[in-house]
Enzyme design. Structure first.
Site, mmCIF file in Angstrom:
data_model
loop_
_atom_site.group_PDB
_atom_site.id
_atom_site.type_symbol
_atom_site.label_atom_id
_atom_site.label_comp_id
_atom_site.label_asym_id
_atom_site.label_seq_id
_atom_site.Cartn_x
_atom_site.Cartn_y
_atom_site.Cartn_z
ATOM 1 N N GLU A 85 -11.684 -0.517 -7.109
ATOM 2 C CA GLU A 85 -10.538 -0.621 -7.745
ATOM 3 C C GLU A 85 -10.270 -2.077 -7.903
ATOM 4 O O GLU A 85 -10.590 -2.732 -7.051
ATOM 5 C CB GLU A 85 -9.284 0.089 -6.944
ATOM 6 N N CYS A 98 -7.489 -9.172 -8.716
ATOM 7 C CA CYS A 98 -7.680 -8.883 -7.317
ATOM 8 C C CYS A 98 -8.810 -7.786 -7.303
ATOM 9 O O CYS A 98 -8.772 -6.767 -7.879
ATOM 10 C CB CYS A 98 -6.487 -8.097 -6.969
ATOM 11 N N CYS A 105 -12.491 0.943 3.796
ATOM 12 C CA CYS A 105 -12.674 -0.220 4.711
ATOM 13 C C CYS A 105 -12.896 0.588 5.982
ATOM 14 O O CYS A 105 -12.191 1.524 6.310
ATOM 15 C CB CYS A 105 -11.550 -0.825 4.789
ATOM 16 N N CYS A 109 -6.555 -0.972 9.719
ATOM 17 C CA CYS A 109 -5.388 -1.415 9.839
ATOM 18 C C CYS A 109 -4.395 -0.478 9.707
ATOM 19 O O CYS A 109 -4.167 0.134 8.891
ATOM 20 C CB CYS A 109 -5.210 -2.644 9.288
ATOM 21 N N CYS A 112 -2.379 0.093 5.798
ATOM 22 C CA CYS A 112 -3.064 -0.174 4.782
ATOM 23 C C CYS A 112 -3.743 0.941 4.290
ATOM 24 O O CYS A 112 -4.271 1.733 5.375
ATOM 25 C CB CYS A 112 -4.299 -1.049 5.081
ATOM 26 N N GLY A 160 -11.204 -3.039 1.136
ATOM 27 C CA GLY A 160 -12.475 -3.497 1.776
ATOM 28 C C GLY A 160 -12.192 -4.849 2.334
ATOM 29 O O GLY A 160 -11.286 -5.482 2.099
ATOM 30 N N GLU A 161 -13.272 -5.241 3.557
ATOM 31 C CA GLU A 161 -12.961 -6.216 4.060
ATOM 32 C C GLU A 161 -14.330 -7.350 3.598
ATOM 33 O O GLU A 161 -15.398 -6.909 4.181
ATOM 34 C CB GLU A 161 -13.109 -6.232 5.611
ATOM 35 N N SER A 190 -10.126 -13.188 1.297
ATOM 36 C CA SER A 190 -8.939 -12.748 2.400
ATOM 37 C C SER A 190 -9.603 -11.988 3.318
ATOM 38 O O SER A 190 -10.255 -11.132 3.205
ATOM 39 C CB SER A 190 -7.739 -11.993 1.571
ATOM 40 N N SER A 213 -5.414 -12.732 7.057
ATOM 41 C CA SER A 213 -4.271 -11.647 7.235
ATOM 42 C C SER A 213 -3.918 -11.575 8.639
ATOM 43 O O SER A 213 -4.666 -11.048 9.497
ATOM 44 C CB SER A 213 -4.887 -10.253 6.671
ATOM 45 N N LEU A 214 -2.961 -12.217 9.035
ATOM 46 C CA LEU A 214 -2.481 -12.440 10.357
ATOM 47 C C LEU A 214 -1.620 -11.285 10.864
ATOM 48 O O LEU A 214 -1.782 -10.643 11.832
ATOM 49 C CB LEU A 214 -1.735 -13.751 10.719
ATOM 50 N N HIS A 215 -0.281 -11.153 10.160
ATOM 51 C CA HIS A 215 0.617 -9.803 10.538
ATOM 52 C C HIS A 215 1.199 -10.073 12.016
ATOM 53 O O HIS A 215 2.281 -9.178 12.270
ATOM 54 C CB HIS A 215 -0.350 -8.585 10.428
ATOM 55 N N ASN A 289 4.022 -2.452 1.632
ATOM 56 C CA ASN A 289 4.358 -1.552 0.646
ATOM 57 C C ASN A 289 4.132 -0.081 1.220
ATOM 58 O O ASN A 289 3.074 -0.025 1.888
ATOM 59 C CB ASN A 289 3.243 -1.566 -0.532
ATOM 60 N N CYS A 332 -0.461 -4.559 -2.959
ATOM 61 C CA CYS A 332 -1.484 -4.771 -1.795
ATOM 62 C C CYS A 332 -1.275 -3.669 -0.871
ATOM 63 O O CYS A 332 -0.035 -3.075 -0.516
ATOM 64 C CB CYS A 332 -0.928 -6.032 -0.964
#
Ligand code: SAH
Ligand code: SF4
Length: 346
Positions: A85, A98, A105, A109, A112, A160-161, A190, A213-215, A289, A332
């Protein structure tokens, strides 16, 4: 499928043709991409027809548009069924794509959508690059109202990472910068914090932007949201990010998905401010989201603003990211939802 050949190996596809034909093909694939082989006007019909039905390494399964035609999401499908995507977001002076680096992935997380559906496979360099070429061709040949006719930014923030697929991502970046001519400054990788990947990226020649991506700003909370934090805890991640900053001189950004009552407290803001100041990083706040399996909800707008103010009071540079494409699940962490729901994802 020409994009699955490295740009240097295109001769394999055009055996018996003179060198300049190979160069012409390379330019159509990498410099001025087109949506179909018929548009490769200086190549003879006979040459074009060798790959006219398989220019792209995927088919376009779904194309959706939102935000008055300035957001477009594509669900590409590889021959083996893998879903890829990409989302194109147009602005008056910018066109940001993007892209995905993996189908699915493995890192899980909790908030996600991609993570919730698990890992399918790595994407090949050609599959990663072809997303860029496709969007570039789209902008040139079809276009978006009031948007530049070429990509200005590419962000690895789709499925994906990227740093868990390092070699292939690296090769895709090489093709973007060294063959297509995109500035490294136009590219953002990212990562959720794969420390060895950050170190390798620092060794590579291209000064791309790095987003972390800390969060969460303490290990306990972070591990509960981002399981890989157990392997690469905050101290390691912050040290690697600093190393990257020192080496490349590129301002870091920190991504922070705002979840109601989870990571939107004053305490987290204060701890985040310490990290952001230490890294001289810019903070992006993104309202969560919704995804099918997430119990958490987005922080209320007022809380996001309060959180941002607290960071700003600590001297942190902070922006609240507004979300594009929410109604088409292109925001996202929402990629993959539609495909997953209808059961068409491989
Ligand atoms: N794996 C990489 C890149 C893909 S995710 C990474 O995690 O950084 C891209 C961004 O979307 C990350 O910052 C990620 O944390 C964020 N994201 C994931 N799920 C989200 C959701 N449900 N709502 C808002 N942002 C989300
Ligand atoms: Fe993977 Fe990034 Fe989603 Fe985490 S946030 S599951 S690393 S895509």
């Amino acid at each position: 499928m020409p994009y699955l050949h490295a740009p240097e190996d295109l001769g394999e596809l055009l055996e018996g043709e003179p060198r300049f034909r190979v160069d012409q093909l390379r330019d159509w694939l990498y410099k001025t991409p087109v949506l179909q082989t018929e548009d490769m006007t200086n190549l003879p019909q006979e040459v074009r027809s060798r790959f006219s039905d398989r220019l792209w390494p995927f088919t376009v399964e779904v194309e959706q548009s939102a935000d008055s035609g300035t957001t477009r999401k594509w669900l590409f499908r590889a021959p083996d069924g893998a879903a890829i995507e990409a989302v194109l977001m147009g602005y008056p002076r910018r066109a940001t794509l993007c892209i995905s680096s993996q189908a699915g992935c493995a890192l899980g997380c909790t908030f996600c959508a991609t993570g919730q559906f698990g890992f399918e496979r790595h994407l090949e360099p050609g599959e990663i690059f072809a997303q860029v070429a496709y969007a570039q061709a789209f902008l040139r040949q079809i276009g978006m109202p009031g948007v530049p006719d070429h990509l200005t930014n590419v962000v690895f923030m789709g499925m994906g990472e990227p740093l868990a697929n390092y070699n292939r991502v690296r090769e895709a970046i090489r093709r973007m910068v060294e063959v297509m001519g995109l500035s490294a400054r136009a590219i953002t990788v990212s990562t959720v914090g794969i420390v060895p990947g950050i170190k390798r990226l620092a060794e590579d020649p291209w000064p791309v932007y790095l987003a972390i991506s800390l969060h969460a700003a303490d290990n306990e909370l972070r591990t509960s949201l981002v399981p890989i934090n157990k392997r690469y805890p905050l101290e390691m991640l912050v040290a690697a990010a600093w190393e990257y900053f020192e080496k490349k001189g590129r301002r870091l950004s920190i991504e922070w998905t705002m979840m109601d009552g989870v990571n939107d407290t004053d305490d987290q803001a204060t701890k985040l401010a310490v990290i952001a100041n230490r890294l001289r990083a810019h903070v992006n706040l993104i309202a969560l989201n919704p995804t099918p399996l997430t119990e958490e909800t987005a922080s209320p707008e007022r809380r996001i603003e309060g959180f941002a103010r607290l960071l700003a009071n600590h001297g942190v540079n902070v922006t609240i990211r507004n979300t594009r494409g929410r109604e088409i699940d292109a925001a996202c962490g929402q990629l993959r939802i539609v495909a997953g729901k209808s059961g068409i994802a491989g």
